[in-house]
Design a protein around this motif. Structure first.
Motif, PDB file in Angstrom:
ATOM      1  N   PHE A 183     -28.936 -49.600 -25.384  1.00 33.04           N
ATOM      2  CA  PHE A 183     -27.931 -49.600 -24.325  1.00 33.04           C
ATOM      3  C   PHE A 183     -26.582 -50.072 -24.854  1.00 33.04           C
ATOM      4  CE2 PHE A 183     -25.649 -52.042 -21.059  1.00 33.04           C
ATOM      5  CZ  PHE A 183     -25.367 -51.004 -20.174  1.00 33.04           C
ATOM      6  N   ALA A 184     -26.584 -51.130 -25.673  1.00 31.93           N
ATOM      7  CA  ALA A 184     -25.334 -51.652 -26.225  1.00 31.93           C
ATOM      8  C   ALA A 184     -24.670 -50.629 -27.139  1.00 31.93           C
ATOM      9  CB  ALA A 184     -25.599 -52.957 -26.987  1.00 31.93           C
ATOM     10  N   VAL A 185     -25.456 -49.930 -27.953  1.00 32.82           N
ATOM     11  CA  VAL A 185     -24.906 -48.918 -28.846  1.00 32.82           C
ATOM     12  C   VAL A 185     -24.312 -47.767 -28.040  1.00 32.82           C
ATOM     13  CG1 VAL A 185     -25.534 -47.161 -30.561  1.00 32.82           C
ATOM     14  CG2 VAL A 185     -26.363 -49.504 -30.808  1.00 32.82           C
ATOM     15  N   MET A 186     -25.028 -47.301 -27.029  1.00 31.90           N
ATOM     16  CA  MET A 186     -24.527 -46.198 -26.206  1.00 31.90           C
ATOM     17  C   MET A 186     -23.290 -46.610 -25.406  1.00 31.90           C
ATOM     18  SD  MET A 186     -26.162 -43.581 -26.839  1.00 31.90           S
ATOM     19  CE  MET A 186     -27.441 -43.372 -28.016  1.00 31.90           C
ATOM     20  N   LEU A 187     -23.248 -47.847 -24.952  1.00 30.90           N
ATOM     21  CA  LEU A 187     -22.078 -48.329 -24.217  1.00 30.90           C
ATOM     22  C   LEU A 187     -20.870 -48.390 -25.132  1.00 30.90           C
ATOM     23  CD1 LEU A 187     -20.995 -49.516 -21.560  1.00 30.90           C
ATOM     24  CD2 LEU A 187     -21.607 -51.760 -22.443  1.00 30.90           C
ATOM     25  N   ALA A 188     -21.047 -48.907 -26.338  1.00 29.03           N
ATOM     26  CA  ALA A 188     -19.936 -48.970 -27.298  1.00 29.03           C
ATOM     27  C   ALA A 188     -19.473 -47.580 -27.682  1.00 29.03           C
ATOM     28  CB  ALA A 188     -20.368 -49.753 -28.538  1.00 29.03           C
TER      29      ALA A 188
END
Length: 53
Positions: free
Chosen positions: A42-47
């Motif tokens: 989720f953090a990678v996709m958000l960034a």
């Protein structure tokens, strides 16, 4: 992925209720690992969405 983490969390709670210690520990650890993998994804996709979107 988050669905599987929640399923293993429910399995661990049910196993703890009925007194199966080994299954509970395994299910809790598996739920934690799946949750952290989901959180990292989720953090990678958000960034990526903020940078390239």
């Amino acid at each position: 992925m988050l669905r599987w983490a929640l399923i293993f969390l429910l399995i661990s709670l049910a196993a703890a209720f009925f007194g199966f210690g080994g299954i509970t520990v395994f299910a809790v650890h598996l739920a934690q690992v799946l949750f952290y993998i989901f959180l990292a994804g989720f953090a990678v996709m958000l960034a990526a969405g903020l940078l390239f979107g």
